[in-house]
Design a protein around this motif. Structure first.
Motif, PDB file in Angstrom:
ATOM      1  N   GLU A  21       0.821  -1.214   0.000  1.00 59.06           N
ATOM      2  CA  GLU A  21       0.000   0.000   0.000  1.00 59.06           C
ATOM      3  C   GLU A  21       0.851   1.259   0.000  1.00 59.06           C
ATOM      4  O   GLU A  21       0.537   2.220  -0.707  1.00 59.06           O
ATOM      5  CB  GLU A  21      -0.927   0.013   1.216  1.00 59.06           C
ATOM      6  N   VAL A  22       1.899   1.279   0.808  1.00 68.87           N
ATOM      7  CA  VAL A  22       2.776   2.455   0.867  1.00 68.87           C
ATOM      8  C   VAL A  22       3.423   2.688  -0.498  1.00 68.87           C
ATOM      9  O   VAL A  22       3.421   3.808  -1.013  1.00 68.87           O
ATOM     10  CB  VAL A  22       3.837   2.316   1.979  1.00 68.87           C
ATOM     11  N   LEU A  23       3.963   1.638  -1.088  1.00 70.51           N
ATOM     12  CA  LEU A  23       4.607   1.779  -2.399  1.00 70.51           C
ATOM     13  C   LEU A  23       3.612   2.275  -3.445  1.00 70.51           C
ATOM     14  O   LEU A  23       3.900   3.210  -4.205  1.00 70.51           O
ATOM     15  CB  LEU A  23       5.225   0.449  -2.828  1.00 70.51           C
ATOM     16  N   MET A  24       2.439   1.673  -3.487  1.00 74.30           N
ATOM     17  CA  MET A  24       1.435   2.088  -4.469  1.00 74.30           C
ATOM     18  C   MET A  24       1.009   3.538  -4.245  1.00 74.30           C
ATOM     19  O   MET A  24       0.830   4.299  -5.208  1.00 74.30           O
ATOM     20  CB  MET A  24       0.230   1.142  -4.419  1.00 74.30           C
ATOM     21  N   ASP A  25       0.863   3.947  -2.997  1.00 75.37           N
ATOM     22  CA  ASP A  25       0.467   5.315  -2.689  1.00 75.37           C
ATOM     23  C   ASP A  25       1.533   6.319  -3.136  1.00 75.37           C
ATOM     24  O   ASP A  25       1.206   7.361  -3.709  1.00 75.37           O
ATOM     25  CB  ASP A  25       0.206   5.466  -1.184  1.00 75.37           C
ATOM     26  N   GLY A  30       2.977  10.411  -7.415  1.00 74.39           N
ATOM     27  CA  GLY A  30       3.984  11.021  -8.277  1.00 74.39           C
ATOM     28  C   GLY A  30       5.414  10.853  -7.820  1.00 74.39           C
ATOM     29  O   GLY A  30       6.323  11.480  -8.378  1.00 74.39           O
ATOM     30  N   GLY A  31       5.652  10.042  -6.810  1.00 74.65           N
ATOM     31  CA  GLY A  31       7.009   9.827  -6.320  1.00 74.65           C
ATOM     32  C   GLY A  31       7.931   9.257  -7.386  1.00 74.65           C
ATOM     33  O   GLY A  31       7.530   8.403  -8.170  1.00 74.65           O
ATOM     34  N   PRO A  38      -0.079   3.523 -13.638  1.00 77.98           N
ATOM     35  CA  PRO A  38      -0.602   2.861 -12.445  1.00 77.98           C
ATOM     36  C   PRO A  38       0.254   1.648 -12.082  1.00 77.98           C
ATOM     37  O   PRO A  38       0.600   0.853 -12.951  1.00 77.98           O
ATOM     38  CB  PRO A  38      -1.998   2.429 -12.869  1.00 77.98           C
ATOM     39  N   LEU A  39       0.592   1.545 -10.835  1.00 75.28           N
ATOM     40  CA  LEU A  39       1.336   0.398 -10.317  1.00 75.28           C
ATOM     41  C   LEU A  39       0.313  -0.576  -9.750  1.00 75.28           C
ATOM     42  O   LEU A  39      -0.498  -0.202  -8.899  1.00 75.28           O
ATOM     43  CB  LEU A  39       2.310   0.843  -9.228  1.00 75.28           C
ATOM     44  N   THR A  40       0.343  -1.800 -10.218  1.00 76.52           N
ATOM     45  CA  THR A  40      -0.631  -2.784  -9.733  1.00 76.52           C
ATOM     46  C   THR A  40      -0.162  -3.374  -8.404  1.00 76.52           C
ATOM     47  O   THR A  40       1.025  -3.345  -8.057  1.00 76.52           O
ATOM     48  CB  THR A  40      -0.823  -3.930 -10.735  1.00 76.52           C
ATOM     49  N   GLU A  41      -1.114  -3.948  -7.699  1.00 76.44           N
ATOM     50  CA  GLU A  41      -0.799  -4.627  -6.447  1.00 76.44           C
ATOM     51  C   GLU A  41       0.180  -5.772  -6.696  1.00 76.44           C
ATOM     52  O   GLU A  41       1.103  -6.000  -5.908  1.00 76.44           O
ATOM     53  CB  GLU A  41      -2.088  -5.144  -5.808  1.00 76.44           C
ATOM     54  N   GLY A  42       0.022  -6.465  -7.819  1.00 73.48           N
ATOM     55  CA  GLY A  42       0.929  -7.559  -8.161  1.00 73.48           C
ATOM     56  C   GLY A  42       2.349  -7.079  -8.401  1.00 73.48           C
ATOM     57  O   GLY A  42       3.308  -7.715  -7.957  1.00 73.48           O
ATOM     58  N   GLU A  43       2.490  -5.962  -9.105  1.00 69.89           N
ATOM     59  CA  GLU A  43       3.832  -5.408  -9.352  1.00 69.89           C
ATOM     60  C   GLU A  43       4.479  -4.944  -8.056  1.00 69.89           C
ATOM     61  O   GLU A  43       5.668  -5.190  -7.814  1.00 69.89           O
ATOM     62  CB  GLU A  43       3.741  -4.237 -10.340  1.00 69.89           C
ATOM     63  N   GLY A 147      26.397  16.240  -7.420  1.00 69.00           N
ATOM     64  CA  GLY A 147      26.136  16.567  -8.811  1.00 69.00           C
ATOM     65  C   GLY A 147      24.694  16.348  -9.200  1.00 69.00           C
ATOM     66  O   GLY A 147      23.891  15.815  -8.432  1.00 69.00           O
ATOM     67  N   ILE A 148      24.395  16.781 -10.413  1.00 68.81           N
ATOM     68  CA  ILE A 148      23.066  16.628 -10.986  1.00 68.81           C
ATOM     69  C   ILE A 148      23.208  15.906 -12.315  1.00 68.81           C
ATOM     70  O   ILE A 148      24.068  16.257 -13.130  1.00 68.81           O
ATOM     71  CB  ILE A 148      22.388  17.996 -11.198  1.00 68.81           C
ATOM     72  N   ILE A 149      22.383  14.906 -12.502  1.00 68.29           N
ATOM     73  CA  ILE A 149      22.347  14.200 -13.783  1.00 68.29           C
ATOM     74  C   ILE A 149      21.076  14.655 -14.497  1.00 68.29           C
ATOM     75  O   ILE A 149      19.967  14.412 -14.003  1.00 68.29           O
ATOM     76  CB  ILE A 149      22.344  12.672 -13.598  1.00 68.29           C
ATOM     77  N   PRO A 150      21.212  15.321 -15.648  1.00 72.38           N
ATOM     78  CA  PRO A 150      20.022  15.794 -16.348  1.00 72.38           C
ATOM     79  C   PRO A 150      19.252  14.644 -16.999  1.00 72.38           C
ATOM     80  O   PRO A 150      19.834  13.634 -17.374  1.00 72.38           O
ATOM     81  CB  PRO A 150      20.585  16.747 -17.411  1.00 72.38           C
ATOM     82  N   ARG A 151      17.935  14.821 -17.073  1.00 66.21           N
ATOM     83  CA  ARG A 151      17.063  13.870 -17.766  1.00 66.21           C
ATOM     84  C   ARG A 151      17.308  12.423 -17.315  1.00 66.21           C
ATOM     85  O   ARG A 151      17.373  11.507 -18.117  1.00 66.21           O
ATOM     86  CB  ARG A 151      17.233  14.015 -19.280  1.00 66.21           C
ATOM     87  N   TYR A 152      17.403  12.233 -16.047  1.00 69.76           N
ATOM     88  CA  TYR A 152      17.775  10.937 -15.476  1.00 69.76           C
ATOM     89  C   TYR A 152      16.676   9.883 -15.618  1.00 69.76           C
ATOM     90  O   TYR A 152      16.955   8.726 -15.886  1.00 69.76           O
ATOM     91  CB  TYR A 152      18.122  11.132 -13.996  1.00 69.76           C
ATOM     92  N   ALA A 153      15.435  10.294 -15.397  1.00 66.17           N
ATOM     93  CA  ALA A 153      14.330   9.331 -15.443  1.00 66.17           C
ATOM     94  C   ALA A 153      13.052  10.027 -15.889  1.00 66.17           C
ATOM     95  O   ALA A 153      12.954  11.246 -15.862  1.00 66.17           O
ATOM     96  CB  ALA A 153      14.139   8.682 -14.071  1.00 66.17           C
ATOM     97  N   LYS A 154      12.081   9.213 -16.264  1.00 68.73           N
ATOM     98  CA  LYS A 154      10.824   9.731 -16.789  1.00 68.73           C
ATOM     99  C   LYS A 154       9.788   9.880 -15.680  1.00 68.73           C
ATOM    100  O   LYS A 154       9.648   9.010 -14.814  1.00 68.73           O
ATOM    101  CB  LYS A 154      10.303   8.792 -17.875  1.00 68.73           C
ATOM    102  N   ASN A 155       9.036  10.969 -15.741  1.00 67.65           N
ATOM    103  CA  ASN A 155       7.901  11.200 -14.852  1.00 67.65           C
ATOM    104  C   ASN A 155       6.650  10.567 -15.452  1.00 67.65           C
ATOM    105  O   ASN A 155       6.623  10.195 -16.628  1.00 67.65           O
ATOM    106  CB  ASN A 155       7.648  12.705 -14.679  1.00 67.65           C
ATOM    107  N   ALA A 156       5.597  10.517 -14.669  1.00 67.62           N
ATOM    108  CA  ALA A 156       4.327   9.959 -15.139  1.00 67.62           C
ATOM    109  C   ALA A 156       3.762  10.729 -16.327  1.00 67.62           C
ATOM    110  O   ALA A 156       3.058  10.153 -17.158  1.00 67.62           O
ATOM    111  CB  ALA A 156       3.316   9.938 -13.999  1.00 67.62           C
ATOM    112  N   ASP A 157       4.084  12.020 -16.429  1.00 64.47           N
ATOM    113  CA  ASP A 157       3.574  12.830 -17.540  1.00 64.47           C
ATOM    114  C   ASP A 157       4.395  12.658 -18.820  1.00 64.47           C
ATOM    115  O   ASP A 157       4.134  13.308 -19.823  1.00 64.47           O
ATOM    116  CB  ASP A 157       3.504  14.301 -17.155  1.00 64.47           C
ATOM    117  N   GLY A 158       5.401  11.792 -18.777  1.00 63.37           N
ATOM    118  CA  GLY A 158       6.216  11.516 -19.948  1.00 63.37           C
ATOM    119  C   GLY A 158       7.457  12.382 -20.083  1.00 63.37           C
ATOM    120  O   GLY A 158       8.339  12.095 -20.886  1.00 63.37           O
ATOM    121  N   ARG A 159       7.523  13.449 -19.303  1.00 60.39           N
ATOM    122  CA  ARG A 159       8.717  14.304 -19.340  1.00 60.39           C
ATOM    123  C   ARG A 159       9.808  13.705 -18.450  1.00 60.39           C
ATOM    124  O   ARG A 159       9.529  12.969 -17.507  1.00 60.39           O
ATOM    125  CB  ARG A 159       8.375  15.719 -18.870  1.00 60.39           C
TER     126      ARG A 159
END
Length: 170
Positions: A21-25, A30-31, A38-43, A147-159
């Motif tokens: 529940e904590v992970l899904m929340d 947006g974490g 959507p993250l499923t309960e199974g995942e 340091g900062i790594i640019p464009r490291y990972a994708k957000n839910a909005d695709g950016r």
């Protein structure tokens, strides 16, 4: 003050579900923690089953509320390489949105630092999405930005977002 404890292999079904529940929340909120909604309960369950099966190589600390329910967690993962016997990584600092702003994240990080010392490690590293509340938390706990790594990972909005790398000598 929340009760912080280190998980063992003896995990109840109720505790396993609370971790899910904590992970899904956190993901739904947006974490930036490797998953996209959507993250499923199974995942989420598969993630925790894998982490819990690896307790010989990581520590999982949890924060419980007054009723004993898990509201947050953090992992300490010692570096496995022979030339890094002094180092560990912080992974997946998670706090349920209903339990935020109550000191759980801070308490979990302080406990993670104590766990790191108990493991005989003296250097912690971690990363977080640039601009997130966790960035301010880590700075307030004395972590140094390396340091900062640019464009490291994708957000839910695709950016894509930047990530900030931090370290702390314990």
């Amino acid at each position: 003050m929340p009760k912080i404890e280190r998980l063992t292999t003896a995990l109840t079904a109720k505790d396993r579900y609370a971790l899910i529940e904590v992970l899904m929340d956190v993901v739904e909120g947006g974490g930036a923690i490797s998953f996209l909604p959507p993250l499923t309960e199974g995942e989420a369950g598969a993630f925790w089953d894998k982490a819990l099966a690896d307790l010989a190589h990581r520590s999982i600390l949890v924060a419980r509320d007054d009723a004993g329910r898990i509201q947050g967690s953090v992992q300490v993962i010692p570096a496995p390489m022979p030339n890094q016997p002094h180092r560990a990584d912080i992974a997946k600092l998670l706090v349920h949105r209903d339990a935020r702003r109550k000191g759980l994240g801070r308490a979990l990080m302080i406990a993670a630092e104590a766990e790191t010392k108990a493991l005989g490690r003296s250097l912690l590293t971690l990363d977080t999405r640039r601009g997130d509340a966790a960035e301010a938390l880590y700075r307030s706990l004395g972590y140094t930005e390396s340091g900062i790594i640019p464009r490291y990972a994708k957000n839910a909005d695709g950016r894509f977002h930047d990530t900030v790398i931090f370290y702390k000598e314990i």
